[in-house]
Every structure is written in C-alpha cells, then in structure tokens.
Design a protein around this motif. Sequence first.
Motif, PDB file in Angstrom:
ATOM      1  N   GLN A  55      -0.258  11.605   3.683  1.00  0.00           N
ATOM      2  CA  GLN A  55      -0.961  12.289   4.786  1.00  0.00           C
ATOM      3  C   GLN A  55      -0.583  13.791   4.489  1.00  0.00           C
ATOM      4  OE1 GLN A  55       1.070  11.591   8.356  1.00  0.00           O
ATOM      5  NE2 GLN A  55      -0.784  11.889   9.720  1.00  0.00           N
ATOM      6  N   LYS A 111      -3.026   0.640  -4.157  1.00  0.00           N
ATOM      7  CA  LYS A 111      -2.705  -0.726  -3.508  1.00  0.00           C
ATOM      8  C   LYS A 111      -2.299  -1.632  -4.393  1.00  0.00           C
ATOM      9  CE  LYS A 111      -7.522  -1.762  -2.861  1.00  0.00           C
ATOM     10  NZ  LYS A 111      -8.754  -2.094  -1.774  1.00  0.00           N
ATOM     11  N   TYR A 125       0.254   5.363   1.292  1.00  0.00           N
ATOM     12  CA  TYR A 125      -0.796   6.188   1.677  1.00  0.00           C
ATOM     13  C   TYR A 125      -0.346   7.504   1.745  1.00  0.00           C
ATOM     14  CZ  TYR A 125      -3.725   2.505   3.919  1.00  0.00           C
ATOM     15  OH  TYR A 125      -4.556   1.381   4.301  1.00  0.00           O
ATOM     16  N   PHE A 128       0.994  -1.448   0.109  1.00  0.00           N
ATOM     17  CA  PHE A 128       0.178   0.147  -0.006  1.00  0.00           C
ATOM     18  C   PHE A 128       0.954   1.209   0.018  1.00  0.00           C
ATOM     19  CE2 PHE A 128      -3.957  -2.345   1.307  1.00  0.00           C
ATOM     20  CZ  PHE A 128      -3.338  -3.373   1.808  1.00  0.00           C
ATOM     21  N   LEU A 135      -5.742   6.345   1.488  1.00  0.00           N
ATOM     22  CA  LEU A 135      -5.199   5.344   0.667  1.00  0.00           C
ATOM     23  C   LEU A 135      -5.022   6.018  -0.671  1.00  0.00           C
ATOM     24  CD1 LEU A 135      -4.620   2.507   0.240  1.00  0.00           C
ATOM     25  CD2 LEU A 135      -6.851   2.113  -0.476  1.00  0.00           C
ATOM     26  N   LEU A 162      -4.552   9.264   7.496  1.00  0.00           N
ATOM     27  CA  LEU A 162      -3.740   8.831   6.080  1.00  0.00           C
ATOM     28  C   LEU A 162      -4.888   8.567   5.171  1.00  0.00           C
ATOM     29  CD1 LEU A 162      -1.466   8.240   8.227  1.00  0.00           C
ATOM     30  CD2 LEU A 162      -0.862   6.528   7.028  1.00  0.00           C
TER      31      LEU A 162
END
Lengths: 115, 111
Positions: free
Chosen positions: A38, A49, A36, A34, A46, A44
Amino acid sequence: AQSVTQLDSQVPVFEEAPVELRCNYSSSVSVYLFWYVQYPNQGLQLLLKYLSGSTLVESINGFEAEFNKSQTSFHLRKPSVHISDTAEYFCAVSDRASGTYKYIFGTGTRLKVLA
Amino acid sequence: SQTIHQWPATLVQPVGSPLSLECTVEGTSNPNLYWYRQAAGRGLQLLFYSIGIGQISSEVPQNLSASRPQDRQFILSSKKLLLSDSGFYLCAWSLSGETQYFGPGTRLLVL
C-alpha cells in the motif's frame, strides 16, 4: 481462529540492501497466503500469493516469499531494495476450509528505504 | 479487464450525519464483494462481505450497514456517524474467493 502476526511495525533499510518482512500465522491447515503493498493514500495492490504448488513465489518487481508450513510463516524478501519500495506491506491469510475465503490481515509493516 | 471504483475519494462529515459510500466493479459478474476499514496505524478490519445480491454478512457489530442492490454494486451506509467511524474504507472483489482486488479507497473524517 486464524490470526496473522507481523512483528515488525517499521523496517528502515538502506537502498540496495536486502530486506525481510516477517509474517507468521496461527494455523497451517488449508490456507492461501498473500502479500499486499500500500502506497500512501492508495488501496492495496497484490504483490504475490501462494495458493498451491511451489512454496517459493515471486513478484515481477523482485520480491519473493516462501511458504513454510512447519513454521507457519510466509516471510517476504528482496535482495536489493529501491527507494520506490518505500510503502506499507500487509500479509494476509485466507482460510480455505471456511468456504468464505475471508482474509485475515496482519497489522502491516512500514518499509522505509533510505538513500 | 476488471476495475473497481470507489467514491467519494475523501469525505468530511459531522458527527450524527448519515453516510453512503459506493463501490462498483466492472468487467466481471457475480463477484464476492468486501468492505474493510483501516484505522490510522492499524491493519485492515473486515466489516462486511457479500457472495451475491442481497446476501450480506456482517463481521463486526457497529452502526454501519451494507447493501448490494446490484450484482456489481456494494454500498456502505450509516444513519448516524460516530467519531470512531473515521478511517480509510476499502472495497474489494474476488472471484471464487481466492484473490481479492482492492479499490482506491475512501478517506472518511468525522468531526
């Protein structure tokens, strides 16, 4: 035990330039991968993935990442960045074999897009 | 659609005081739930996870505890806060363990 390495703690890049954020993990046996993002003082989100199938996965905002089993890597790339991409990016690995689906996170890469 | 809430958003507490952070999930049933801590300049550390009501697994020995009194509620607690408990606390949920979705976080400052 599984570990995740994000070698670059900070990456400055000019707007419209390409960028690659590196992620390596320790074991390629049965993993989910994954990325993520921020933004400051937020949770976070996504970004993309890899669970199975095609090793190249894409996000809706132009990022892509490729699962490379032989190199145990999942690097994140974007051909042309925008100021709004400035954020911290975390790579995470989930060990499917453990049955708990716990994530192991990298320490993050702070992407700074310069005008 | 599913949403996850955390409160409070920010908290300033003195050393030695108790702590209670709450996380709730809407729009799903029987989720896996997770508590993470993010210290300044560091990655995310998994503190606790839960696969069902009353089922809590601790990842790191510390003065924090977690509880899951309801299916979609996850609480992080402490009886006496330490300075080192300061950080950004994130709750997350998942179904079938594949993808975790994170809440907005609680910033805790222990003085």
